[in-house]
Design a protein around this motif. Sequence first.
Motif, PDB file in Angstrom:
ATOM      1  N   LEU A   1      -3.213  10.101  -0.662  1.00 32.25           N
ATOM      2  CA  LEU A   1      -1.852   9.842  -0.673  1.00 32.25           C
ATOM      3  C   LEU A   1      -1.194  10.566   0.643  1.00 32.25           C
ATOM      4  N   GLU A   2      -0.614   9.938   1.349  1.00 25.70           N
ATOM      5  CA  GLU A   2       0.066  10.471   2.582  1.00 25.70           C
ATOM      6  C   GLU A   2       1.535  10.682   2.356  1.00 25.70           C
ATOM      7  N   PRO A   3       2.040  11.776   2.413  1.00 27.28           N
ATOM      8  CA  PRO A   3       3.591  11.648   2.159  1.00 27.28           C
ATOM      9  C   PRO A   3       4.306  11.371   3.364  1.00 27.28           C
ATOM     10  N   LEU A   4       5.259  10.320   2.820  1.00 29.89           N
ATOM     11  CA  LEU A   4       6.144   9.675   3.918  1.00 29.89           C
ATOM     12  C   LEU A   4       7.570  10.132   3.674  1.00 29.89           C
ATOM     13  N   GLY A   5       8.140  10.887   2.460  1.00 31.73           N
ATOM     14  CA  GLY A   5       9.657  11.213   2.743  1.00 31.73           C
ATOM     15  C   GLY A   5       9.668  11.699   1.199  1.00 31.73           C
ATOM     16  N   ARG A   6      10.662  12.479   0.742  1.00 34.18           N
ATOM     17  CA  ARG A   6      11.123  12.967  -0.481  1.00 34.18           C
ATOM     18  C   ARG A   6      12.630  13.115  -0.195  1.00 34.18           C
ATOM     19  N   TYR A   7      13.560  12.426  -1.288  1.00 36.17           N
ATOM     20  CA  TYR A   7      14.804  12.286  -1.131  1.00 36.17           C
ATOM     21  C   TYR A   7      15.499  12.609  -2.569  1.00 36.17           C
ATOM     22  N   THR A   8      16.594  13.083  -2.468  1.00 39.57           N
ATOM     23  CA  THR A   8      17.537  13.055  -3.622  1.00 39.57           C
ATOM     24  C   THR A   8      18.946  12.150  -3.348  1.00 39.57           C
ATOM     25  N   PHE A   9      18.997  11.037  -4.260  1.00 40.48           N
ATOM     26  CA  PHE A   9      19.999   9.961  -4.027  1.00 40.48           C
ATOM     27  C   PHE A   9      21.080  10.380  -5.185  1.00 40.48           C
ATOM     28  N   THR A  10      22.279   9.942  -4.819  1.00 35.71           N
ATOM     29  CA  THR A  10      23.391  10.309  -5.767  1.00 35.71           C
ATOM     30  C   THR A  10      23.552   9.255  -6.933  1.00 35.71           C
ATOM     31  N   SER A  11      22.588   8.108  -6.892  1.00 32.98           N
ATOM     32  CA  SER A  11      22.688   7.170  -7.892  1.00 32.98           C
ATOM     33  C   SER A  11      21.194   6.552  -7.789  1.00 32.98           C
ATOM     34  N   PRO A  12      20.847   5.907  -8.689  1.00 32.84           N
ATOM     35  CA  PRO A  12      19.435   5.316  -8.851  1.00 32.84           C
ATOM     36  C   PRO A  12      19.105   4.403  -7.717  1.00 32.84           C
ATOM     37  N   VAL A  13      18.021   4.717  -6.914  1.00 28.96           N
ATOM     38  CA  VAL A  13      17.539   3.582  -5.911  1.00 28.96           C
ATOM     39  C   VAL A  13      16.230   2.834  -6.384  1.00 28.96           C
ATOM     40  N   LEU A  14      15.036   3.332  -7.286  1.00 33.24           N
ATOM     41  CA  LEU A  14      14.051   2.847  -7.165  1.00 33.24           C
ATOM     42  C   LEU A  14      14.239   1.397  -8.046  1.00 33.24           C
ATOM     43  N   GLY A  15      14.967   1.446  -8.900  1.00 32.18           N
ATOM     44  CA  GLY A  15      15.239   0.203  -9.585  1.00 32.18           C
ATOM     45  C   GLY A  15      15.690  -0.981  -8.605  1.00 32.18           C
ATOM     46  N   ARG A  16      16.578  -0.597  -7.863  1.00 35.05           N
ATOM     47  CA  ARG A  16      17.037  -1.516  -6.747  1.00 35.05           C
ATOM     48  C   ARG A  16      15.930  -2.024  -5.899  1.00 35.05           C
ATOM     49  N   PHE A  17      14.936  -0.818  -5.354  1.00 38.58           N
ATOM     50  CA  PHE A  17      13.989  -1.322  -4.798  1.00 38.58           C
ATOM     51  C   PHE A  17      13.035  -2.466  -5.327  1.00 38.58           C
ATOM     52  N   VAL A  18      12.785  -2.077  -6.350  1.00 36.89           N
ATOM     53  CA  VAL A  18      11.855  -2.797  -7.364  1.00 36.89           C
ATOM     54  C   VAL A  18      12.317  -4.511  -7.437  1.00 36.89           C
ATOM     55  N   GLU A  19      13.533  -4.398  -7.707  1.00 41.67           N
ATOM     56  CA  GLU A  19      14.122  -5.767  -7.933  1.00 41.67           C
ATOM     57  C   GLU A  19      14.515  -6.620  -6.515  1.00 41.67           C
ATOM     58  N   SER A  20      14.493  -5.773  -5.334  1.00 41.64           N
ATOM     59  CA  SER A  20      14.761  -6.288  -4.189  1.00 41.64           C
ATOM     60  C   SER A  20      13.661  -7.140  -3.547  1.00 41.64           C
ATOM     61  N   GLY A  21      12.523  -7.319  -3.939  1.00 37.94           N
ATOM     62  CA  GLY A  21      11.504  -7.961  -3.398  1.00 37.94           C
ATOM     63  C   GLY A  21      10.645  -7.339  -2.230  1.00 37.94           C
ATOM     64  N   TYR A  22      11.155  -6.407  -1.690  1.00 35.73           N
ATOM     65  CA  TYR A  22      10.639  -5.782  -0.631  1.00 35.73           C
ATOM     66  C   TYR A  22       9.377  -4.878  -1.127  1.00 35.73           C
ATOM     67  N   ASP A  23       8.315  -4.707  -0.242  1.00 39.87           N
ATOM     68  CA  ASP A  23       7.205  -3.825  -0.626  1.00 39.87           C
ATOM     69  C   ASP A  23       7.141  -2.686   0.457  1.00 39.87           C
TER      70      ASP A  23
ATOM     71  N   GLY B   1       0.811  -1.317  -0.009  1.00 38.93           N
ATOM     72  CA  GLY B   1      -0.056  -0.165  -0.025  1.00 38.93           C
ATOM     73  C   GLY B   1       0.838   1.257   0.034  1.00 38.93           C
ATOM     74  N   GLN B   2       2.011   1.377  -0.627  1.00 37.52           N
ATOM     75  CA  GLN B   2       2.707   2.636  -0.968  1.00 37.52           C
ATOM     76  C   GLN B   2       3.008   2.804  -2.266  1.00 37.52           C
ATOM     77  N   LEU B   3       2.998   4.004  -2.832  1.00 40.36           N
ATOM     78  CA  LEU B   3       3.389   4.579  -3.926  1.00 40.36           C
ATOM     79  C   LEU B   3       4.894   5.227  -3.879  1.00 40.36           C
ATOM     80  N   VAL B   4       5.665   4.568  -4.686  1.00 44.81           N
ATOM     81  CA  VAL B   4       7.081   5.106  -4.600  1.00 44.81           C
ATOM     82  C   VAL B   4       7.116   5.726  -6.136  1.00 44.81           C
ATOM     83  N   MET B   5       7.729   7.006  -6.076  1.00 41.29           N
ATOM     84  CA  MET B   5       7.786   7.444  -7.754  1.00 41.29           C
ATOM     85  C   MET B   5       9.400   8.318  -7.845  1.00 41.29           C
ATOM     86  N   ALA B   6       9.763   8.217  -8.923  1.00 43.11           N
ATOM     87  CA  ALA B   6      11.074   8.595  -8.932  1.00 43.11           C
ATOM     88  C   ALA B   6      11.244   9.219 -10.340  1.00 43.11           C
ATOM     89  N   SER B   7      12.362  10.186 -10.536  1.00 51.69           N
ATOM     90  CA  SER B   7      12.866  10.644 -11.803  1.00 51.69           C
ATOM     91  C   SER B   7      14.489  10.957 -11.890  1.00 51.69           C
TER      92      SER B   7
END
Length: 390
Positions: A358-380, A330-336
């Motif tokens: 939508l209840e905001p939980l966090g806004r981040y700027t990462f130095t390298s892509p993270v969303l792809g790693r999360f999607v592939e990790s199996g974590y929900d 029950g989360q929405l994670v979006m990235a660009s």
Amino acid sequence: MSCYYMKNAQASESRLMGVVGLYIHWALKEDEPQAAELSEAQIEPVQNIHQAYCFELEEDGLDRVSEELGTDVEKIAALKNGVFGGLGSKLKRVTDREAFWMIKRFSGLEASMFKALPAGVRQVFELAAEQAPFTEEEEKALLKKLCVPVYTQFGWVNYYLMRSVCKDMDGVSLTVSSYADPAAVHPVCLPQKGGLVRNRIDIADGEDGDTVFCCESVVDTEKGTYVLLSELTADQNGVTSAKQKSYFRLSEWETYRKLLRPEYLTYFRLSEEPEAFDERLRKALPKASCKLYDAGELYMDYNPDNSHVERPIFNIGDDLQASYFITTAGQLVMASFTAGGILAAEVMLRTGLLDDVLEPLGRYTFTSPVLGRFVESGYDDFGEFLKLLI
């Protein structure tokens, strides 16, 4: 398929990207005895057949084919978007003969693969095999029709390198200027086939006064990632000369550093079931491609064109505006990859009337892509995954 005629056929202008999509609408012939024998309720589902083909021209040919029966507008749109959503090119009307030629020329099917096709699709391939061959002039005209207009010399250089490093010689020929001396245009590639993931172009003056495009290309192969150095010249019609200088392999750390880019990410908790939000997001992003994972569903919203190829610094993922991952928790994670992209995504949520759940939980700027790693990790749960990064 002898009972049907090709009512409409469209193809994507994406040959220079190494992939082409084809859509065909088949309609049942009105004077067909089969049609006369069917009731109105029986004929509606089979009266129209919609097929979408995706040809990966730098790989094995036919990548996938999908089919939809009937006239449901949303289902037909989803069918077409599954193939064309990420190609970043317009669709052009093609004739029956051109469509059959594409199927015959681009499929790359072996006998064993052919047998595995659905019966209706197999009949289409059989019809394509029976068509008279194209003349050289007809073939050139269709291939040109399948190429997006290129507006800059940067674009010609990037497309040439993209096609050359994957050893797509037919594609390379489409990027060479008609005014070029064939002896001056050499392949720029590694011993093994690869994919262009990044290219940086610097401008220098040549000995004869021409502008020389000095390229540093990052190429991904099965044997590792390499930097390939080359020098090219181009006019408004294509590449006029190409010369390979040298290449060297990158270590994993060097590859990471070379491809380092920021990612802007925002995530929310959903106050409604993921399935309900998924349905609303699908309507808000009608042209986004969608893929299922164990932990959720990923939407990728691409730019409507491939203008990123026309830049002096080209990255393979710059056509992606934003990604949206709806998790089973029950989360929405979006990235660009850009601040403008994530801002546009947030504006879309508001204007699409989606932010009420939508209840905001966090806004981040990462130095390298993270969303792809999360999607592939199996974590929900992105919060739990985030703890692994700290």
